[in-house]
Design a protein around this motif. Structure first.
Motif: not given
Length: 479
Positions: A216-217, A219-220, A222-225, A232, A236
């Motif tokens: 989950e961490y 995933k967080a 990856l969400e940062k632009p 990245r 993944k």
């Protein structure tokens, strides 16, 4: 509706039980919602039974408000009801049987054998032992010795004093079924104790749970632009390696729970890092999974540049597995701290932000290149012991490679063990400047932890077994 006084009572009770801040909010329909300020944004968003007790607390207080519970606001009663609900989701008859069994455990915990407190390991098995389960124990080197008929725990310990000392989990343990009746004994067949063998199986489950939380961490991240494409891609790949974690979590769930009575304390292990503890009639939820995740986030999410540096290091040197190294270091440190807590040994650990690019330090750099904050009072170490934290190759020992007994010895002396966030052991037996905190009010070790938390993460282990984590002069978590 809760009065202001009731609100404060519930808040204090629940914060002591859960170990983190609790908000009690009233809604327009005369109800309340209990929210926990879990010191981990990943953990609080992670849907699992590890946060289920908060749901139970909401249900209990709702029943109280609806006058379905006519008992006074007694702290021990409230936390016991939440704990019993956590242990049992059956009907009222099941709850009554569980409550009687827990009372029996409490009575047993204060018994002695020749002045020694009772020490007993109980393996709670929700079903009668099948051939498949019997094979499960056999494969671990544990032999099942069934009784001719099932008996009650109280009948055993009241009439057979040997049960208070012989069943300590080293060579023998009790096997109890879902009706809380004793089915027989477990006897070890190899060198490891039954307690260690069964806890190791529970740790496998904890490991899978930790991987899911770390997923989950990622995933967080990856969400940062602003995340670089190379990072990245690496993240993944890490996510792929953690796939099927939920399925593995189910597969590794052991078919039992452990109940360990020792030194008048009762620990009921649902998992190795997640258990309920009863001492002097007081219940507490011990969530070491949350402790590890909170420490990970404080060290690496607060120091985001440091985390990126680690990830880049893994990209450049794929065989280094630096991220795995840090995760295993956190797990090892958490295990050290848990063992000291269970041994009732006081200690103070301070983890300072890393300001150097070296992962393993040589002796000369450690002694001359590390600049400690001005708030530290680095009393000189004994010249006879200052070298015990270095290897024969003149490298600093780390949490990962230090001997367990040596590390506990370092932590048990006065002062703090100081680590960097690469988990190098920088020094030990060091005092901190507690200016601004009152040792007479809070205790010397607590005052030192609060003061040191201005510079990094401070973890205090009390002699009563409590573990407190501080950051920026605020208590983040208590277990």
């Amino acid at each position: 509706m809760l009065t202001k006084e009731d609100n404060e009572i519930f808040k204090l009770i629940l914060e002591e039980y859960f170990g983190y801040e609790i908000d009690i909010n009233h809604n327009p329909n005369n109800g309340i919602v209990i929210d926990g300020e879990v010191p981990s944004f990943v953990f609080s968003a992670f849907e699992s039974d590890f946060l289920h007790p908060l749901v139970l607390a909401n249900e209990y207080i709702s029943k109280y408000l609806e006058n379905e519970i006519n008992y006074p606001l007694n702290p021990q009663f409230i936390t016991e009801q939440i704990s019993l609900s956590l242990l049992n989701s059956g009907d009222d008859d099941d709850n009554k049987a569980l409550s009687d069994f827990v009372q029996c455990l409490k009575d047993m915990s204060i018994k002695t054998y020749e002045s020694k407190p009772a020490e007993v390991l109980i393996v709670f098995f929700p079903n009668d032992l099948s051939e498949e389960n019997n094979e499960f124990f056999n494969e671990m080197g544990i032999e099942y010795l069934p009784f001719d008929s099932h008996i009650k725990l109280r009948d055993l310990f009241e009439h057979d004093k040997l049960s208070r000392i012989m069943l300590n989990g080293n060579a023998l343990a009790l096997l109890v079924n879902k009706d809380y009746s004793i089915m027989g004994l477990l006897r070890k067949k190899n060198s490891k104790s039954i307690k260690e063998l069964l806890l190791n199986e529970l740790r496998k489950y904890d490991l899978q749970a930790s991987k899911l939380i770390i997923k989950e961490y990622f995933k967080a991240v990856l969400e940062k632009p602003e995340v670089d494409e190379s990072i990245r891609k690496f993240v993944k790949e890490k996510l792929v390696s953690l796939d099927n974690g939920a399925e593995k979590l189910v597969e590794t769930r052991p078919p039992y729970e452990l109940i360990y009575i020792n030194k008048r304390r009762i620990n009921w292990y649902m998992y190795s890092d997640y258990y309920l503890s009863i001492y002097n009639g007081k219940w507490k939820l011990k969530n070491h999974l949350l402790f590890k995740q909170s420490l990970f986030e404080l060290l690496f999410m607060v120091q985001e540049k440091h985390l990126v540096q680690i990830i880049l290091y893994d990209i450049v040197e794929p065989e280094s597995n630096m991220l795995d190294y840090f995760l295993s270091s956190i797990a090892k440190l958490a295990e050290f701290i848990k063992e000291m807590s269970e041994d009732n040994t006081g200690a103070l650990f301070i983890i300072l932000p890393t300001r150097h690019k070296k992962y393993i330090l040589n002796k000369s750099f450690s002694k001359r290149g590390i600049k400690f904050p001005r708030g530290f009072v680095l009393n000189p170490s004994s010249i006879h012991f200052e070298n015990i934290i270095f290897t024969k190759e003149n490298k600093t020992m780390t949490v990962n490679n230090v001997d367990t007994d040596l590390f506990k010895q370092l932590a048990s002396v006065d002062g703090a063990v100081i680590l960097d966030s690469h988990f190098n052991i920088l020094t030990f037996n060091k005092l901190t400047n507690s200016k601004g905190t009152d040792p007479m009010v809070q205790g010397a070790r607590t005052a030192a932890a609060i003061s040191a938390s201005k510079y990094g993460v401070a973890i205090k282990v009390s002699e009563d077994g409590d573990i407190d984590m501080y950051y920026r002069e605020k208590k983040m978590l208590s277990i």
